[in-house]
Design a protein around this motif. Structure first.
Motif, mmCIF file in Angstrom:
data_model
loop_
_atom_site.group_PDB
_atom_site.id
_atom_site.type_symbol
_atom_site.label_atom_id
_atom_site.label_comp_id
_atom_site.label_asym_id
_atom_site.label_seq_id
_atom_site.Cartn_x
_atom_site.Cartn_y
_atom_site.Cartn_z
ATOM 1 N N ILE A 17 0.856 -1.189 0.000
ATOM 2 C CA ILE A 17 0.000 0.000 0.000
ATOM 3 C C ILE A 17 0.892 1.238 0.000
ATOM 4 N N SER A 18 0.633 2.141 -0.932
ATOM 5 C CA SER A 18 1.451 3.356 -1.015
ATOM 6 C C SER A 18 0.675 4.438 -1.762
ATOM 7 N N ASN A 19 1.209 5.643 -1.691
ATOM 8 C CA ASN A 19 0.660 6.777 -2.416
ATOM 9 C C ASN A 19 1.771 7.794 -2.585
ATOM 10 N N ASP A 20 1.740 8.534 -3.695
ATOM 11 C CA ASP A 20 2.810 9.507 -3.967
ATOM 12 C C ASP A 20 2.902 10.571 -2.887
ATOM 13 N N ALA A 21 1.775 10.885 -2.230
ATOM 14 C CA ALA A 21 1.770 11.942 -1.212
ATOM 15 C C ALA A 21 2.039 11.409 0.187
ATOM 16 N N PHE A 22 2.122 10.095 0.335
ATOM 17 C CA PHE A 22 2.277 9.503 1.669
ATOM 18 C C PHE A 22 3.750 9.414 2.046
ATOM 19 N N ARG A 23 4.111 10.049 3.171
ATOM 20 C CA ARG A 23 5.477 10.032 3.684
ATOM 21 C C ARG A 23 5.429 9.959 5.208
ATOM 22 N N PRO A 24 5.750 8.812 5.821
ATOM 23 C CA PRO A 24 5.817 8.782 7.295
ATOM 24 C C PRO A 24 6.819 9.812 7.794
ATOM 25 N N GLY A 25 6.399 10.593 8.786
ATOM 26 C CA GLY A 25 7.223 11.724 9.207
ATOM 27 C C GLY A 25 8.195 11.439 10.318
ATOM 28 N N MET A 26 8.103 10.273 10.971
ATOM 29 C CA MET A 26 8.962 9.997 12.123
ATOM 30 C C MET A 26 9.365 8.530 12.113
ATOM 31 N N ASN A 27 10.428 8.224 12.832
ATOM 32 C CA ASN A 27 10.886 6.837 12.926
ATOM 33 C C ASN A 27 9.988 5.995 13.827
#
Length: 544
Positions: free
Chosen positions: A468-478
């Motif tokens: 599952i992914s999306n171009d706008a999806f970026r986890p912001g923390m570890n």
């Protein structure tokens, strides 16, 4: 410029000239005095000679032997004086010659001094160049020393890793021998089970044959005498009742926004009955809020560094927080008092979970997972994980099987009873794993990674079911956490830009919630509430 301000070489030259003057001063004084006396004598003799010459002229024609005698005497004196004058002139010539030689020496000394001045200028220029080079070399030396310190730190880390690997190797060897024994035992048990299964199948076939014969007899009887079979004539196995389902509402709009802490929020969690929301922050506090009203119920303190994760126990009586102070802390929800502090990790603790059997399992950046007995309050066993642990989850209620997500991009499955590694899932992600969560009803694991993807993994085959992914999806923390919906049909995860993504389990995006203004650190979802928290201290309640 004063003598004290002159360079050292000038001081040396002046000192040598002063010593020479002091050493040769008397000789020159005598020579000058003699020269001056000779000049005076010459002048006096010239005056006497001139007077005698006048006297001789005045007495040239006078008769008398006396005059001739005086004249002879005067002539002798004149000759004597002329001799003295000649000697004095010679002496003066010698003095002039000596003076010339001294002047030549002085010129040579001045020329040598000029050359020395040039040499000193060159030396000063060279000294400036050497000083500049020295400063450059000193800066490079400092840089090299800093680099050496960093290398020493890396070497120490590598030594620790090596020691861990060696310990793990010893454990693996021990486990291998145990596994061989277990394999033999399982092979024997498998043979027994196969025999039992064959016997069971034979019994089932015999029962099936009997049933077929019974049906044939019944059909013949019906053909001879039409009669309806009653329920007493046949028996059916009862089907199990369907499991209760949880109503699933997809969040769609903002219901309430709150500024919760004095510093950045790291985690958010909802208790089992959906009545309390807990948040943990860098301000070292845990805040408990009423889900319905949003009112602050209590503030839990006692941690000395940031709170990184939160978990409620099944009864809702305890809330557990892990901290960067290398400890796990448990608070009583009703009294807001600290009940336990579990210490033993030597690194930041990023995750911990309650088991159904009164234990706690925690994962740390010291590359270990520890199992704690809450009744006795100490660590009962330690599992070496080979890499820093960012999150963990229990694959069954008693915590005998654990899934952990790591800094080295891998997911590992553990047997907590023996401490052995059941499976290492490598190559699934290409960034560190920030979150792992188990499906509420199926044997499926959800993983979240800094490679901007989520994975659904079948724990029976250890194969990836869905990416599952999306171009706008970026986890912001570890330590960004994702979660399933209560019925397991949907997945929620926060992004670095403040968006909260709601996916269907088949990978379709159901909703993107855009009310946060900074990176979302976590989401919590149960049948009564859906809450998300962002780094910049805001907590949002969402409604359908």
């Amino acid at each position: 410029m004063t003598t004290a301000a002159l360079p050292l070489w000038r001081d040396l030259v002046l000192k040598r000239l002063t010593d020479r003057d002091a050493r040769e001063r008397d000789a020159f004084v005598t020579l000058i005095a003699a020269h001056n006396l000779a000049v005076q004598n010459v002048a006096s003799l010239q005056n006497d000679l001139h007077a005698l010459s006048l006297a001789a002229k005045n007495g040239q024609g006078s008769p008398g032997s006396a005059e001739h005698g005086n004249h002879g005497e005067l002539a002798g004196q004149v000759a004597n004086l002329e001799t003295q004058i000649k000697e004095l002139k010679d002496e003066r010539a010698d003095l002039y010659k000596t003076q010339g030689q001294n002047a030549q020496k002085m010129l040579e000394l001045m020329e040598a001094m000029q050359k020395a001045d040039g040499s000193v200028s060159a030396l000063e220029e060279a000294n400036r160049a050497v000083t500049t080079n020295l400063n450059t070399v000193s800066a490079r030396l400092r840089d090299v020393q800093e680099l050496i310190k960093e290398k020493d730190h890396v070497i120490q880390i590598l030594k620790d890793e090596l020691a861990t690997h060696q310990l793990e190797l010893v454990q693996r060897e021990e486990q291998l021998s145990e596994k061989e024994k277990r394999v033999k035992s399982l092979e024997a048990e498998n043979g027994t089970l196969i025999e039992r299964w064959i016997v069971l199948k034979q019994e089932q076939a015999a029962r099936m044959n009997e049933a077929n014969e019974y049906v044939e007899i019944a059909l013949k009887s019906k053909a001879a005498s039409p009669r309806q079979l009653s329920s007493a004539d046949m028996k059916f196995d009862a089907f199990p009742a369907a499991l209760p389902t949880v109503t699933n509402h997809i969040p769609a709009k903002l219901v309430r926004r709150m500024q919760a802490h004095d510093s950045e929020i790291n985690c958010v969690q909802i208790n089992g009955d959906g009545s309390i929301v807990a948040t943990g922050s860098n301000d070292r506090k845990v805040l408990l809020f009423d889900v319905k009203t949003g009112a602050l119920k209590s503030t839990l303190s006692g941690a000395t560094q940031a709170i990184m994760s939160l978990t409620f126990d099944n009864s809702g009586e305890l809330v557990m927080g892990t901290s960067n102070d290398n400890s796990v802390k448990l608070w009583n929800v009703a009294t807001a008092r600290l009940k336990h502090t579990l210490t033993g990790h030597i690194g930041k603790v990023f995750a911990a979970k309650f088991t159904d059997s009164g234990r706690v399992i925690s994962g740390s950046h010291d590359r270990t997972i520890k199992i704690w007995d809450l009744n006795r309050g100490f660590c009962t066993s330690t599992i070496f994980t080979l890499s820093s642990c960012n999150d963990l989850c229990l694959l069954n209620g008693d915590g005998t099987t654990i899934a952990s997500g790591h800094l080295d991009h891998n997911v590992r499955i553990w047997d907590s009873r023996s401490g052995s590694l059941i499976r290492e899932l490598s190559g699934i992600h290409y960034g560190q794993v920030t979150s792992v969560a188990i499906h509420p009803t199926e044997n499926v694991l959800l993983t979240t990674s800094r490679d901007n993807t989520l994975k659904l993994i079948d724990l029976n085959t250890y194969q990836v079911l869905k990416t599952i992914s999306n171009d706008a999806f970026r986890p912001g923390m570890n330590w960004s956490r994702s979660c399933f919906s209560p019925d397991g049909r949907h997945i929620a995860s926060g992004s670095q830009d403040g968006a909260v993504f709601i996916w269907h389990s088949d990978g379709r995006i159901e909703k993107v919630l855009k009310e946060h203004r900074s990176a979302v650190c976590g989401v919590a979802w149960n049948s009564k509430a859906f809450v998300s928290a962002e780094k910049d201290r805001a907590v949002i309640w969402w409604g359908p």
